[in-house]
Structures are given as C-alpha cells and as structure tokens.
Scaffold this motif. Sequence first.
Motif, mmCIF file in Angstrom:
data_model
loop_
_atom_site.group_PDB
_atom_site.id
_atom_site.type_symbol
_atom_site.label_atom_id
_atom_site.label_comp_id
_atom_site.label_asym_id
_atom_site.label_seq_id
_atom_site.Cartn_x
_atom_site.Cartn_y
_atom_site.Cartn_z
ATOM 1 N N ARG A 69 37.183 37.218 44.921
ATOM 2 C CA ARG A 69 38.729 36.859 45.017
ATOM 3 C C ARG A 69 39.488 37.584 44.001
ATOM 4 O O ARG A 69 40.359 38.322 44.269
ATOM 5 C CB ARG A 69 39.000 35.719 45.315
ATOM 6 N N GLU A 70 39.301 37.276 42.665
ATOM 7 C CA GLU A 70 39.924 37.941 41.465
ATOM 8 C C GLU A 70 39.894 39.317 41.797
ATOM 9 O O GLU A 70 40.715 39.997 41.301
ATOM 10 C CB GLU A 70 39.466 37.487 40.310
ATOM 11 N N LEU A 71 38.607 40.041 42.234
ATOM 12 C CA LEU A 71 38.466 41.433 42.137
ATOM 13 C C LEU A 71 39.228 41.914 43.383
ATOM 14 O O LEU A 71 39.123 43.421 43.762
ATOM 15 C CB LEU A 71 37.065 41.862 41.846
ATOM 16 N N GLY A 72 39.994 41.207 44.385
ATOM 17 C CA GLY A 72 40.643 41.655 45.524
ATOM 18 C C GLY A 72 39.675 41.772 46.684
ATOM 19 O O GLY A 72 40.190 42.221 47.609
ATOM 20 N N GLY A 73 38.525 41.275 46.772
ATOM 21 C CA GLY A 73 37.770 40.992 47.870
ATOM 22 C C GLY A 73 37.567 39.778 48.496
ATOM 23 O O GLY A 73 38.418 38.576 48.131
ATOM 24 N N SER A 74 37.072 39.633 49.751
ATOM 25 C CA SER A 74 36.941 38.455 50.313
ATOM 26 C C SER A 74 35.547 38.217 50.229
ATOM 27 O O SER A 74 34.529 39.020 50.784
ATOM 28 C CB SER A 74 37.179 38.858 51.723
#
Length: 146
Positions: free
Chosen positions: A63-68
């Motif tokens: 999530r922190e890396l922008g993913g789901s």
Amino acid sequence: MKPEPSPAGRPLEAAQAALAAEHSAAYAYGVIGARASTARAAEAREAYGGHLARRDSLTRTVRELGGSPRPSEAAYALPFELRGPADAERLAAEIEDRVAGAYSDLVRAADGPLRREAADALSAAAVRAARWRGVGVAFPGLTEKR
C-alpha cells in the motif's frame, strides 16, 4: 515477450511477489502443522505466526508503494503429497526456500529500510529452511534461480 518493468515499479512488483509467497507459506504451514511430529509442532506454529506477521507487514508495504495488495488464494496446490512428519519437514524446507527466493528478489529491487527488512526476512527464511532440512545452502534465496 513480456515488457521489462520500469525501475520505479520493481520494488512494488517484488513486494507483491513476496506477499504472494507469504500467503502460500501461511497456507502450507496450516498443512505442515497438522502433519508435523509432536517434537516439531511448536516450530511449525512459530513459523506460521512469523509468516502471518510478514504477510501483514508486506500488505502495508505494498500500500505504501502505491499498490493494491494481492489477496491470498482460497487454496494452494502442494508440490507433493504429505503422508507423514518427514514429508511435512520436507515441505517446510521447500516453502522456506521459495520464500527466501521471493525476498532475494525484493532485496535486489528495493533500497533503504525496505531492503533491510527484505534481507532480514531472507535470512529468517534461510535459517528456518536449514532447521527443517538439517543443513543449510550456500546461497539462500538463489536455489531456484539456477
């Protein structure tokens, strides 16, 4: 031909792969725990808990890396039938090798604190694999890369 991921996307891809490995490991340890000898049952429970903790941490990381975060599968195919404690130990070692491989990829793709966390997870998986197998390997996490 599959396109190469952008350098910015590599940590996310590697974190997703490590998350998938942790999902698989948690499932496998449910089976391993049911088949492990009484003497090794506590070790299986401890490993199961460790994989759940790493799974939860990787979920946050993705999530922190922008993913789901990818969800776990309902079930996973085991590489062989478990008929007793020796098979459970062999499966545990194999699962840990696979987890180490996923973290090896994350170590290569990440930097900073994420790289350190991945290296710690790689080391922990290699130690567990050596305990289950009774012997270590020269380059943990690279056995699948041959």
